[in-house]
Design an enzyme around this catalytic site. Structure first.
Site, PDB file in Angstrom:
ATOM      1  N   SER A   1      40.918  32.083  49.204  1.00 38.19           N
ATOM      2  CA  SER A   1      40.260  32.754  48.082  1.00 38.19           C
ATOM      3  C   SER A   1      39.231  33.759  48.604  1.00 38.19           C
ATOM      4  O   SER A   1      39.582  34.693  49.329  1.00 38.19           O
ATOM      5  CB  SER A   1      39.629  31.704  47.164  1.00 38.19           C
ATOM      6  OG  SER A   1      39.190  32.277  45.966  1.00 38.19           O
TER       7      SER A   1
ATOM      8  N   ASP B   1      49.542  32.299  40.630  1.00 41.86           N
ATOM      9  CA  ASP B   1      48.110  32.354  40.962  1.00 41.86           C
ATOM     10  C   ASP B   1      47.486  33.651  40.463  1.00 41.86           C
ATOM     11  O   ASP B   1      47.945  34.755  40.771  1.00 41.86           O
ATOM     12  CB  ASP B   1      47.947  32.235  42.474  1.00 41.86           C
ATOM     13  CG  ASP B   1      46.491  32.078  42.892  1.00 41.86           C
ATOM     14  OD1 ASP B   1      45.606  32.189  42.041  1.00 41.86           O
ATOM     15  OD2 ASP B   1      46.262  31.842  44.092  1.00 41.86           O
TER      16      ASP B   1
END
Length: 542
Positions: free
Chosen positions: A314, A366
């Site tokens: 991330s 995602d």
């Protein structure tokens, strides 16, 4: 949508928002009316006692009052079901019904108070009747709470607020997760920074299975633009590994939200070296710690033949990718593996440059690898088009969405784009005080439309070549990977150019879900599809 005008003000509640709360109140009122009617019909012959006339009158008036309230709420629910999101015309009578409903609170409270007073006077009647009346008073008092909240909801605020979406919605990299148990004994370890009770370091040791001697430096220092990271020796892969933590604190969220672009000063010949400001600042911090503090020099003095590998998840993935670009001149063999990185990270030239030494891994739907300022503006435009062209009431859309989220099925076949001739309707304000069906105010021009205004942010791209883990078989509606099978393939960044709305758009970003998917891909020899690298890059990234 838009909000209703009551008492001379526009409130945050729209006239089509009362279907579900109104139905809930209607359910409670009907139950109370049936209970009161049953009490009166069964025990009316026992009301010939002293004071029984008052109790009989109370029950009769209560039934009439509840019937009026039920009819009013039923009318509100029926009216709230009419029209569409952008066509409040069929619901224009909702304001009058709300005034009536609010006015009925006064006689209801007065009559409930009188019933309590009469019962408290000690009327000598059948105890069953008295208990029944006391119960009706208590139940009516309890039903006021949700009803008052429902009716007061339009008065809570006069402005709609738009929440800002953070880049990283998931937890940090799995490297930094694990057992929360601390070491029973305090161990002085000079390489650990910012871990006063050794809890975090104990978790890393248990998760990775490494030994104390394998760690060169561990930093849990966490501030805005300053991310925690570790430097460790991987003897099995013969690599010096730098792992950068993902979003896990409020400071990290602030780093994520610094989404404007800024120029990078790099010793490479590229036209536009632009990157996400917050992540670039975080990468510079880690770079200074690694180079200026001699952490990398210490690592390579121990294992000079090892190569440098950067990893992160991330926010940490974005920082690791930028860090690899910054370190490549000094370490030409550097490799970076970015797990679920944000899309809005690199300029086009840096994206092409990074394909030789960076690999990004993206799972399913995602949202973070599809999230950028330009993509958010594109999503806003698409939502406005869908809302403007929607021909169904809001409650049906919500019911269908709940059903789809819980049980799956085919998405609704409602049109999502306006016809060519209806595009002009989008130039009218949608989220302000006027709907798409009203005239524009004299001070409003089509150039002010959010759909026509160009974006002020340059497009940014994810780092390196992209491996996309695609789900081949369903695994339920809540992101459970127990029955899922995945296929790994090389993907182009254009495939992540739009934000996809789906049940797994958030869960696919979670590190544990990504780990489970990777384990399944590795375990299944037929899952990986061999294909050449993208563009002109054929460099092996191992």
């Amino acid at each position: 949508m838009p909000g209703m005008v009551l008492f001379g003000r526009r409130w945050s509640l729209a006239s089509d928002d009362l279907v579900f709360p109104g139905s809930f109140e209607l359910f409670l009122r009907v139950l109370l009316w049936i209970a009161s009617l049953t009490l009166y019909l069964v025990h009316r012959r026992k009301l010939d006692c002293p004071g029984g006339v008052l109790l009989s009158t109370y029950l009769i008036v209560l039934l009439v009052l509840l019937a009026v309230i039920i009819c009013t709420v039923l009318a509100m629910v029926c009216v709230s079901m009419r029209g569409t999101i952008c066509n409040p015309g069929p619901r224009k009578s909702m304001a009058k019904l709300l005034y009536v409903r609010l006015a009925l609170f006064l006689p209801e409270m007065v009559w409930a108070s009188l019933g309590a007073i009469w019962v408290a006077k000690g009327i000598q009647c059948d105890k069953t009747v008295l208990i029944g009346i006391i119960t009706t008073v208590i139940v009516r008092t309890q039903t006021w709470c949700p009803v008052i909240l429902q009716q007061a909801s339009p008065f809570s605020t006069s402005n709609r607020t738009i929440s800002t979406t953070a880049w990283s919605l998931g937890r940090s990299s799995p490297t930094f997760q694990g057992s929360l148990s601390c070491r029973s004994r305090e161990t002085e370890y000079d390489a650990v920074e910012g871990d006063q009770h050794n809890c975090h370091f104990a978790s890393i040791l248990k998760t990775t299975g490494l030994q104390y001697r394998d760690f060169i430096h561990i930093s849990f220092h966490d501030k805005v633009y300053e991310l925690p990271f570790i430097v460790v020796l991987d003897h099995r892969k013969e690599a010096v590994v730098v792992a950068v933590r993902g979003t896990m604190s409020l400071q990290d969220v602030l780093t994520d939200l610094s989404a404007e672009s800024e120029n990078l000063e790099l010793d490479i010949e590229l036209q536009d070296c632009v990157a996400h400001k917050g992540i670039a600042q975080a990468a510079r911090y880690v770079y200074r710690r690694l180079v200026n503090d001699g952490i990398l020099s210490q690592a390579f003095s121990i294992a000079p033949e090892y190569r440098l590998v950067l990893v992160g998840h991330s926010l940490g993935a974005g920082a690791a990718a930028l860090l690899a670009i910054m370190l490549r001149r000094a370490y030409p063999q550097v490799r970076a593996y970015a797990f679920s990185p944000p899309r809005g990270l690199l300029s086009k030239s840096l994206y092409e440059y990074s394909k030789d030494f960076i690999v990004s891994l993206i799972l399913g739907m995602d949202v973070i690898p599809r999230l950028s300022v330009t993509n958010m503006e594109d999503l806003k435009r698409r939502i406005l088009r869908v809302i403007a062209n929607c021909n169904k009431p809001k409650y049906k859309i919500l019911l269908h969405g709940c059903w789809y989220g819980l049980f799956g099925g085919s998405p609704d076949n409602s049109p999502t784009e306006l016809d060519e001739g209806n595009q002009g309707a989008l130039t009218q304000p949608l989220l302000g005080e006027q709907s798409l069906l009203t005239r524009c105010s004299p001070g409003y021009s089509s150039s002010d439309s959010p759909l026509d205004s160009p974006t002020k942010y340059p497009p940014l791209y994810p780092p390196g070549r992209i491996i996309h883990l695609e789900e081949e078989s369903g695994s339920g509606r809540f992101g459970c990977c127990s029955a899922a099978r995945y296929r790994a393939r090389w993907a182009h960044e254009a495939e992540f150019g739009k934000i996809l709305i789906g049940p797994k758009m958030l869960t696919d970003h979670l590190p544990n879900i990504l780990n489970q998917a990777l384990d399944r891909v590795v375990a299944d020899n037929t899952a990986c599809v061999s294909c050449p690298g993208q563009g002109g890059s054929q460099a092996a990234v191992a």
